[in-house]
Design a protein around this motif. Structure first.
Motif, mmCIF file in Angstrom:
data_model
loop_
_atom_site.group_PDB
_atom_site.id
_atom_site.type_symbol
_atom_site.label_atom_id
_atom_site.label_comp_id
_atom_site.label_asym_id
_atom_site.label_seq_id
_atom_site.Cartn_x
_atom_site.Cartn_y
_atom_site.Cartn_z
ATOM 1 N N LYS A 156 0.841 -1.140 -0.080
ATOM 2 C CA LYS A 156 0.164 -0.039 -0.036
ATOM 3 C C LYS A 156 0.950 1.242 0.166
ATOM 4 C CE LYS A 156 -3.743 -2.059 2.761
ATOM 5 N NZ LYS A 156 -4.389 -2.307 3.882
ATOM 6 N N GLU A 212 2.595 1.496 -3.737
ATOM 7 C CA GLU A 212 2.034 1.148 -5.073
ATOM 8 C C GLU A 212 1.536 2.610 -5.508
ATOM 9 O OE1 GLU A 212 -1.481 -1.354 -4.753
ATOM 10 O OE2 GLU A 212 -2.244 -0.150 -2.904
ATOM 11 N N ASP A 213 1.174 2.855 -6.969
ATOM 12 C CA ASP A 213 0.907 3.981 -7.476
ATOM 13 C C ASP A 213 -0.462 4.035 -7.791
ATOM 14 O OD1 ASP A 213 0.523 2.423 -9.849
ATOM 15 O OD2 ASP A 213 2.329 2.922 -10.667
ATOM 16 N N ASN A 214 -1.237 4.857 -8.494
ATOM 17 C CA ASN A 214 -2.626 4.834 -8.426
ATOM 18 C C ASN A 214 -3.349 3.712 -9.347
ATOM 19 O OD1 ASN A 214 -1.688 5.800 -10.968
ATOM 20 N ND2 ASN A 214 -2.860 7.749 -10.700
ATOM 21 N N ILE A 215 -2.384 2.975 -10.120
ATOM 22 C CA ILE A 215 -2.887 1.697 -10.906
ATOM 23 C C ILE A 215 -2.299 0.638 -10.444
ATOM 24 C CG2 ILE A 215 -3.314 2.940 -12.913
ATOM 25 C CD1 ILE A 215 -0.458 1.661 -14.058
ATOM 26 N N GLY A 216 -1.912 0.594 -9.114
ATOM 27 C CA GLY A 216 -1.539 -0.695 -8.375
ATOM 28 C C GLY A 216 -0.289 -1.010 -8.589
ATOM 29 N N GLU A 217 0.637 -0.411 -9.331
ATOM 30 C CA GLU A 217 2.136 -0.819 -9.649
ATOM 31 C C GLU A 217 3.078 -0.186 -8.730
ATOM 32 O OE1 GLU A 217 3.050 -3.320 -11.931
ATOM 33 O OE2 GLU A 217 0.861 -3.432 -11.973
ATOM 34 N N ASP A 262 5.652 2.197 -7.488
ATOM 35 C CA ASP A 262 6.055 3.331 -7.840
ATOM 36 C C ASP A 262 7.572 3.542 -7.321
ATOM 37 O OD1 ASP A 262 6.680 6.398 -7.473
ATOM 38 O OD2 ASP A 262 4.684 6.772 -6.792
ATOM 39 N N ARG A 288 8.596 6.818 -5.217
ATOM 40 C CA ARG A 288 8.357 6.509 -4.096
ATOM 41 C C ARG A 288 9.329 5.372 -3.065
ATOM 42 N NH1 ARG A 288 6.759 8.420 0.621
ATOM 43 N NH2 ARG A 288 5.070 7.040 1.917
ATOM 44 N N THR A 327 -16.960 3.139 -9.449
ATOM 45 C CA THR A 327 -15.923 2.885 -10.673
ATOM 46 C C THR A 327 -16.427 1.969 -11.831
ATOM 47 O OG1 THR A 327 -14.156 3.416 -9.401
ATOM 48 C CG2 THR A 327 -13.605 2.548 -11.710
#
Length: 637
Positions: A339, A342-347, A349, A352, A610
């Motif tokens: 958590k 991860e970036d905003n598409i779940g990969e 980052d 970070r 969504t």
């Protein structure tokens, strides 16, 4: 009162000793058809002691040094609490009147406990309350402080058993307050209640007095932990539970397996709060202390002795439960790290990741500071062993594949240990939950893997462990578990499909995919759709009719499954226009279901915002695509 060396007093002491023996030893051997025989005998002896003490009091007619007789003191005391001047007003503990009150109060206390043990709670409460009233005439001192605490502990237990949690809280917090003030203002090893009725040569040593007094306060803390938990004050409950466990170790008053299981259970609270250092410490201590219970008896030894068989079962079960707590530790540590990264598409980052790696040194320093200020378990004998277990797994978030794999391997090792006891034959639900945790460990590790082929193989391991179980389970008995497995398998195949598509797109565009890649992609797509559809079919009536209203616990999963089935059918690759048309129509049908259900049940929209937005968009776009395909087919015909 009778002299401490008189025959009358010796008789009282002997009766008390016999009552204690009946209560603590003989009662264990009472027959099933008369389970309280020894305790009833003990009760009669305690009553005789009480009447003897009362007759001494009447014969003596003594007054305390202030000139007030014993009977003139006020008897009322706030329920559960202390009067403000309990440490300053009342009979002195070592005065004749103070000692009489303590002895009579002690007999009332033991009678109260006796009645509670024999399930006569109202009578027990009455005796314990009488004890409180007796003590209300005295100020707290080394002669009576132990009784002050014990009686409040017992009343706390009694009221907690009636679900009167706040009343129990009052008595227990009062006991805690007495202990803390006594230790601050006096601190001498106090008289134990048993010493009121002991010959001089049998009085306890200072060391034994201290141990018993500290154990009484440990019980106060233990009961307060339960009370705070029932009141929803979880942080406070955890603090008291932690202190209780530490005190039990210090006093060497614990059963290894029970202590270890309590420590492992406490770890789960710390884990849910993201306090992995404390969680790891509890689990490491649980592992070490459980080892003090000895080796598990062999199967041969268990067959020869019922006691060994029971011991084998207990040790294996509780150590397997501790292993399951370790699994949760590793799983949550990986998931929380995911958590964070991860970036905003779940990969992953990477920016970070680099930022967190730079901050790692400061984190390690803070961990060391936290460790120094934390309440650590252990004694000289066990401290190094606990530290050694802790070193085997990190408590900071793993930031790359190497660190994540190290955590994963520890978790996987405990999966193996837990499965040795919780086998499919006899522990179906537990075994499957462990498999699901193992699967989730692989999923969490896959997030850190940069090689997409290897990531895909990790998901394949998940399928291999869950698919046979899902297909073999009887839906009649294990419907909810089967639904969980169906949904997880559907999502796993879906993730594999996305990975294969990403790999294929890196190698070539959609129009030049080779037949093998297309076949593999369609297989994964169909498998995912199959399990989502199986999940949806499990919600239908025996006649196969979908439910008009989805229950709250299946609302989101069912609508997400519909959305995914629609998406999967629209992704299937085929060179045949009729097959393409069939797939698009099935996709449209499922997109429409999501939209129409949310129109009919507006409250459902919040659960799938969504998915609903995309479904609404596709319900507008797909008919155009279908009509273009139909036109091409008509032109070709």
């Amino acid at each position: 009162m009778a002299s401490i060396n008189s025959a009358e007093w010796r008789s009282i002491c002997d009766k008390f000793t016999n009552a204690q023996h009946l209560t603590e030893t003989e009662s264990r051997n009472d027959p099933e058809n008369d389970p309280f025989r020894s305790k009833y005998k003990a009760r009669e002896l305690l009553r005789e002691i009480y009447y003897s003490l009362k007759s001494f009091e009447a014969g003596d007619g003594e007054e305390d040094s202030s000139g007030e007789s014993f009977e003139q003191r006020p008897t009322d005391e706030p329920v559960g609490g202390l009067t403000e001047d309990a440490f300053s007003r009342g009979f002195s503990g070592d005065s004749p009147a103070g000692m009489r009150a303590a002895k009579l109060g002690a007999v009332e206390y033991y009678l109260g406990v006796n009645h509670v043990d024999t399930e006569e709670l109202s009578a027990g409460q009455e005796h314990l309350t009488n004890c409180m009233k007796m003590l209300g005439r005295c100020r707290v001192s080394s002669e009576n402080v132990s009784l002050f605490i014990h009686v409040r502990n017992q009343l706390g237990i009694l009221w907690a058993g009636r679900d009167e949690t706040e009343t129990a809280q009052g008595f227990l917090e009062s006991a805690e307050s007495i202990y803390q003030r006594y230790m601050k203002e006096d601190g001498r090893p106090p008289t134990d209640m048993t010493e009121y009725f002991s010959a001089e040569e049998n009085l306890l040593t200072h060391q034994e007095r201290t141990k018993r007094f500290e154990l009484a306060y440990t019980h106060t803390m233990y009961y307060l932990a339960q009370v705070y938990k029932n009141l929803g004050e979880n942080e406070r409950a955890a603090t008291y539970c932690h202190s209780t466990l530490q005190r039990q170790l210090q006093l060497n008053q614990f059963s290894p397996m029970e202590w270890a299981l309590n420590a492992a259970t406490l770890s789960q609270y710390y884990i849910t709060k993201g306090r992995y250092m404390e969680g790891r410490h509890c689990l490491a201590a649980a592992t070490v202390i459980s080892g003090l219970a000895g080796e598990v008896p062999s199967e041969a030894a268990a067959q020869e002795s019922e006691a060994e068989s029971e011991r084998r079962e207990q040790l294996r079960q509780k150590r397997a439960e501790i292993a399951r707590c370790w699994i949760k530790y590793c799983l949550n540590l990986l998931q929380d790290a995911k958590k964070l990264l991860e970036d905003n598409i779940g990969e992953l980052d990477t920016d970070r990741q680099d930022e967190l790696k730079r901050a790692r040194r400061q984190e390690e320093e803070e961990e060391e500071k936290g460790r120094k200020s934390a309440l650590l378990f252990g004694s000289e004998d066990t401290f190094d062993s606990i530290a050694s277990v802790e070193e085997k797994v990190m408590c900071l978030f793993p930031l790359d594949f190497t660190e994540a794999r190290a955590v994963f391997l520890v978790g996987q090792n405990y999966v193996t240990q837990a499965k040795e006891y919780f086998q499919m034959d006899g522990y179906v639900t537990d075994h499957i939950e462990i498999l699901q945790d193992h699967s989730t460990l692989f999923r969490a590790l896959a997030f850190f893997e940069e090689d997409l082929e290897r990531r895909c193989k990790m998901h394949k391991r998940r399928v291999d462990m869950l698919e046979p179980i899902c297909n073999d389970l009887n839906s009649r008995y294990y419907l909810l578990i089967r639904r969980q497995l169906m949904f997880e398998l559907a999502e796993t195949y879906n993730e594999m499909m996305d990975l294969k598509l990403t790999l294929a797109n890196r190698q070539a565009d959609d129009h030049s995919l080779d037949n093998h890649t297309i076949k593999k992609f369609n297989h994964l797509c169909s498998a995912s759709a199959k399990y989502f559809q199986m999940f949806l079919d499990s919600l239908c009536s025996p006649e196969g009719k979908p439910p008009e209203h989805l229950e709250e616990e299946v609302l989101r999963p069912a609508l997400v499954a519909r959305f995914r089935v629609a998406r999967l059918h629209s992704k299937l690759i085929s060179s045949s226009p009729p097959v393409q048309l069939e797939n698009l129509n099935r996709a449209l049908e499922n997109y429409k279901y999501v939209v129409q259900y949310c129109e009919t049940h507006p409250e459902a929209a919040a659960a799938v915002e969504t998915e609903l937005e995309l479904s609404t968009e596709m319900v507008g776009l797909l008919p155009l695509k279908i009509n273009r395909l139909k036109s091409r087919m008509a032109a070709n015909n």
